[in-house]
Motif scaffolding. Sequence first.
Motif, PDB file in Angstrom:
ATOM      1  N   ILE A   1       0.849  -1.203   0.000  1.00  0.00           N
ATOM      2  CA  ILE A   1       0.000   0.000   0.000  1.00  0.00           C
ATOM      3  C   ILE A   1       0.883   1.252   0.000  1.00  0.00           C
ATOM      4  O   ILE A   1       0.679   2.188  -0.781  1.00  0.00           O
ATOM      5  N   THR A   2       1.918   1.252   0.868  1.00  0.00           N
ATOM      6  CA  THR A   2       2.845   2.394   0.932  1.00  0.00           C
ATOM      7  C   THR A   2       3.562   2.555  -0.406  1.00  0.00           C
ATOM      8  O   THR A   2       3.723   3.663  -0.918  1.00  0.00           O
ATOM      9  N   PHE A   3       3.990   1.423  -0.982  1.00  0.00           N
ATOM     10  CA  PHE A   3       4.705   1.460  -2.264  1.00  0.00           C
ATOM     11  C   PHE A   3       3.833   2.106  -3.347  1.00  0.00           C
ATOM     12  O   PHE A   3       4.282   2.990  -4.082  1.00  0.00           O
ATOM     13  N   ILE A   4       2.579   1.672  -3.433  1.00  0.00           N
ATOM     14  CA  ILE A   4       1.677   2.214  -4.478  1.00  0.00           C
ATOM     15  C   ILE A   4       1.451   3.711  -4.253  1.00  0.00           C
ATOM     16  O   ILE A   4       1.511   4.514  -5.186  1.00  0.00           O
ATOM     17  N   ASN A   5       1.222   4.098  -2.995  1.00  0.00           N
ATOM     18  CA  ASN A   5       0.967   5.524  -2.704  1.00  0.00           C
ATOM     19  C   ASN A   5       2.173   6.393  -3.043  1.00  0.00           C
ATOM     20  O   ASN A   5       2.030   7.474  -3.620  1.00  0.00           O
ATOM     21  N   LYS A   6       3.373   5.914  -2.693  1.00  0.00           N
ATOM     22  CA  LYS A   6       4.583   6.686  -3.002  1.00  0.00           C
ATOM     23  C   LYS A   6       4.813   6.753  -4.513  1.00  0.00           C
ATOM     24  O   LYS A   6       5.213   7.781  -5.047  1.00  0.00           O
ATOM     25  N   LEU A   7       4.570   5.624  -5.178  1.00  0.00           N
ATOM     26  CA  LEU A   7       4.755   5.573  -6.634  1.00  0.00           C
ATOM     27  C   LEU A   7       3.827   6.575  -7.315  1.00  0.00           C
ATOM     28  O   LEU A   7       4.232   7.311  -8.214  1.00  0.00           O
ATOM     29  N   LYS A   8       2.583   6.592  -6.861  1.00  0.00           N
ATOM     30  CA  LYS A   8       1.588   7.487  -7.477  1.00  0.00           C
ATOM     31  C   LYS A   8       1.983   8.956  -7.328  1.00  0.00           C
ATOM     32  O   LYS A   8       1.695   9.780  -8.190  1.00  0.00           O
ATOM     33  N   GLN A   9       2.645   9.268  -6.191  1.00  0.00           N
ATOM     34  CA  GLN A   9       3.001  10.674  -5.941  1.00  0.00           C
ATOM     35  C   GLN A   9       4.168  11.166  -6.799  1.00  0.00           C
ATOM     36  O   GLN A   9       4.393  12.366  -6.906  1.00  0.00           O
ATOM     37  N   LEU A  10       4.936  10.256  -7.396  1.00  0.00           N
ATOM     38  CA  LEU A  10       6.064  10.697  -8.232  1.00  0.00           C
ATOM     39  C   LEU A  10       5.527  11.504  -9.410  1.00  0.00           C
ATOM     40  O   LEU A  10       4.525  11.117 -10.024  1.00  0.00           O
ATOM     41  N   PRO A  11       6.189  12.635  -9.738  1.00  0.00           N
ATOM     42  CA  PRO A  11       5.590  13.562 -10.710  1.00  0.00           C
ATOM     43  C   PRO A  11       5.602  13.089 -12.165  1.00  0.00           C
ATOM     44  O   PRO A  11       4.746  13.490 -12.948  1.00  0.00           O
ATOM     45  N   GLU A  12       6.564  12.233 -12.538  1.00  0.00           N
ATOM     46  CA  GLU A  12       6.658  11.894 -13.967  1.00  0.00           C
ATOM     47  C   GLU A  12       6.604  10.383 -14.207  1.00  0.00           C
ATOM     48  O   GLU A  12       7.083   9.604 -13.380  1.00  0.00           O
ATOM     49  N   LYS A  13       6.086  10.027 -15.365  1.00  0.00           N
ATOM     50  CA  LYS A  13       5.983   8.611 -15.746  1.00  0.00           C
ATOM     51  C   LYS A  13       7.367   7.945 -15.749  1.00  0.00           C
ATOM     52  O   LYS A  13       7.514   6.814 -15.286  1.00  0.00           O
TER      53      LYS A  13
END
Length: 224
Positions: free
Chosen positions: A161-173
């Motif tokens: 869950i933490t991994f997905i949330n942090k990944l989503k917050q990254l600004p660029e693809k």
Amino acid sequence: FNKSVIGLSHLKLIEFSGFLEKRRDLEIYHKHLFLHLNTHDYFSDGLNEEFESINYKEFGDKFPESDLMWSLQNQEKTSICSSYLVKYWVDLNYIIEEGVSAIYAVTNIFESPEPMTISCSTKVCSFGNQVVEKVENEHAQYESGRYVYRFENSPMCEYMITFINKLKQLPEKNLKNNVLENFSVLQIIKNNDTKEILLTLAYVFEVSTSEHGAQHVIYRLTNT
Ligand code: G9O
């Protein structure tokens, strides 16, 4: 005409999905699929010939090597084990509104012609090393002439869950894909009575564009 093609006759994968269930109250909920693989979407003659083969060495550094080697050696020695690599383009295009609860979960469904108890090990790997492992057991349920194993709505662990949330917050693809280069998931499904490996599923990831949504491509994994 056999449509269920991931696996051999002893055990086949029917569905794998990772999702987020958003709920405002008992009445209103929405399911967002990060990824979804349903083998009924594929048509085959049952010989598993439609998937391109790929050598495990191309992805060897993404998974614990001993696990992959063990599966592939079993595949060579016995006729009951098969291995696949699936590349997913995950859909991270969702918003969690205020006041909405979010449940992150995974569903796996398998089927076999004979009843068994199976164990499904799911290992989350970072830089090719196992970070967390979940092992679940399921008995066969008889459904319309075959036996079905439903690992449904299994909650994701805090790490995921933490991994997905942090990944989503990254600004660029590109940044997201750089992180995903070093992230992978390995599922090994065994007959719980004999401990024989029946199916190995190695998963690698990139993010999808919002126009395309979740997608995937399936390869047969070989060591030749
Ligand atoms: C990169 C974003 C991936 C989004 C969905 C991933 C679904 C597959 C993850 C399965 C791991 C579950 C294992 C677990 O929760 N163990 O405790």
